[in-house]
Enzyme design. Sequence first.
Site, PDB file in Angstrom:
ATOM      1  N   ASP A 122       0.795  -1.505  -0.230  1.00 19.12           N
ATOM      2  CA  ASP A 122      -0.034   0.065   0.022  1.00 19.12           C
ATOM      3  C   ASP A 122       0.763   1.283   0.031  1.00 19.12           C
ATOM      4  O   ASP A 122       2.106   1.162   0.478  1.00 19.12           O
ATOM      5  CB  ASP A 122      -0.847   0.138   1.358  1.00 19.12           C
ATOM      6  CG  ASP A 122      -2.108  -0.897   1.204  1.00 19.12           C
ATOM      7  OD1 ASP A 122      -2.139  -1.777   0.304  1.00 19.12           O
ATOM      8  OD2 ASP A 122      -3.098  -0.737   2.025  1.00 19.12           O
ATOM      9  N   ASP A 123       0.411   2.340  -0.543  1.00 20.52           N
ATOM     10  CA  ASP A 123       0.756   3.771  -0.230  1.00 20.52           C
ATOM     11  C   ASP A 123       1.722   4.264  -1.292  1.00 20.52           C
ATOM     12  O   ASP A 123       2.186   5.463  -1.118  1.00 20.52           O
ATOM     13  CB  ASP A 123       1.085   3.956   1.182  1.00 20.52           C
ATOM     14  CG  ASP A 123       0.013   3.856   2.146  1.00 20.52           C
ATOM     15  OD1 ASP A 123      -1.148   3.641   1.977  1.00 20.52           O
ATOM     16  OD2 ASP A 123       0.400   3.768   3.453  1.00 20.52           O
TER      17      ASP A 123
ATOM     18  N   HIS B 165      -6.200   3.001  -4.515  1.00 26.31           N
ATOM     19  CA  HIS B 165      -5.969   3.228  -2.807  1.00 26.31           C
ATOM     20  C   HIS B 165      -6.543   4.739  -2.524  1.00 26.31           C
ATOM     21  O   HIS B 165      -5.968   5.258  -1.695  1.00 26.31           O
ATOM     22  CB  HIS B 165      -4.609   2.780  -2.531  1.00 26.31           C
ATOM     23  CG  HIS B 165      -4.470   2.697  -0.888  1.00 26.31           C
ATOM     24  ND1 HIS B 165      -5.343   2.094  -0.500  1.00 26.31           N
ATOM     25  CD2 HIS B 165      -3.546   3.022   0.075  1.00 26.31           C
ATOM     26  CE1 HIS B 165      -5.026   2.054   1.187  1.00 26.31           C
ATOM     27  NE2 HIS B 165      -3.680   2.784   1.331  1.00 26.31           N
TER      28      HIS B 165
ATOM     29  N   HIS C 254      -5.439   9.828   0.043  1.00 24.34           N
ATOM     30  CA  HIS C 254      -5.276   9.068   1.399  1.00 24.34           C
ATOM     31  C   HIS C 254      -5.333   9.796   2.619  1.00 24.34           C
ATOM     32  O   HIS C 254      -4.542   9.805   3.631  1.00 24.34           O
ATOM     33  CB  HIS C 254      -3.799   8.387   1.147  1.00 24.34           C
ATOM     34  CG  HIS C 254      -3.757   6.885   2.279  1.00 24.34           C
ATOM     35  ND1 HIS C 254      -3.273   7.246   3.511  1.00 24.34           N
ATOM     36  CD2 HIS C 254      -3.766   5.945   1.849  1.00 24.34           C
ATOM     37  CE1 HIS C 254      -3.236   5.926   4.078  1.00 24.34           C
ATOM     38  NE2 HIS C 254      -3.640   5.062   2.977  1.00 24.34           N
TER      39      HIS C 254
ATOM     40  N   HIS D 170       4.070  -2.338   3.141  1.00 26.67           N
ATOM     41  CA  HIS D 170       3.841  -0.829   2.588  1.00 26.67           C
ATOM     42  C   HIS D 170       5.261  -0.719   1.651  1.00 26.67           C
ATOM     43  O   HIS D 170       6.482  -0.728   2.097  1.00 26.67           O
ATOM     44  CB  HIS D 170       3.908   0.206   3.621  1.00 26.67           C
ATOM     45  CG  HIS D 170       2.572   0.114   4.179  1.00 26.67           C
ATOM     46  ND1 HIS D 170       2.117  -0.730   5.158  1.00 26.67           N
ATOM     47  CD2 HIS D 170       1.338   1.015   4.019  1.00 26.67           C
ATOM     48  CE1 HIS D 170       0.885  -0.496   5.612  1.00 26.67           C
ATOM     49  NE2 HIS D 170       0.419   0.488   4.809  1.00 26.67           N
TER      50      HIS D 170
HETATM   51 ZN   LIG Z   1      -2.802   3.141   2.729  1.00 26.84          ZN
END
Ligand SMILES: [Zn+2]
Length: 239
Positions: free
Chosen positions: A57-58, A107, A111, A202
């Site tokens: 993620d991210d 995503h 965010h 991540h």
């Molecule tokens: Zn995230």
Amino acid sequence: MVTILFNKLPWWSLAAIVLIWILITAYGVANIRSGYFLKSLSYNPDTKRRQIAITFDDGPSQNTLKILDVLNKYNVKGTFFCIGKQVKLYPDITREIIAKGHIIANHTYSHDKFIDMYTTKRFTEEIITTDTVIREVSGKIPLLFRPPYGITNPNIARAVKKTGHHVIGWNKRSFDTTIPSEKVILNRVTKNLKPGDIILLHDTKFITIAVLEQLLLFLQKNNYTTATIDELFSIQAYA
Ligand SMILES: [Zn+2]
């Protein structure tokens, strides 16, 4: 009738009912696996193979390139839940993820810390804008979506219903953004690992590079293979 009932009940029983309702709702908001507000895919207990999925993620970020090197070394494919504004910052790295055979997913665009407070309309825009940015950069329109922090609520549920994305969760959370020990992180994701599990890492974190290599060695030693999220559930990654 209801009034009579409540008059007969002691005051604290009403308070208890309200408290229980609040706790259940809070659990539903914070826990994507609960499926309280929307259906999400957090693992696949029906998988026939000894396989798990690794998700990141991210990103994308500069650190993503190091993650790609490790994955490449072990010939493993991952699923990357990308933040729209990061895709805009790193279009080349986004394309590199796809070129190396990994899957790109949505995503949200910002965010934002307070994204769980967004209206349905604003949350829908977050998803659509990210799809657009990813399409402009890579030609792909993602169908897989993961809400930030794994948070779900009625507005997010309505937004996802509108955009038609599959909502993807996880059931093995590494906490690689907060735990400073490689060993502890690795133990969190490998402990009680079983076929069909989804690991959350991540690609933005430096520590995750080393954790990932240890994880891939663990999988090798324990005869696990890996799948991307679309493979794990036999669904489409892109429109
Ligand atoms: Zn995230």
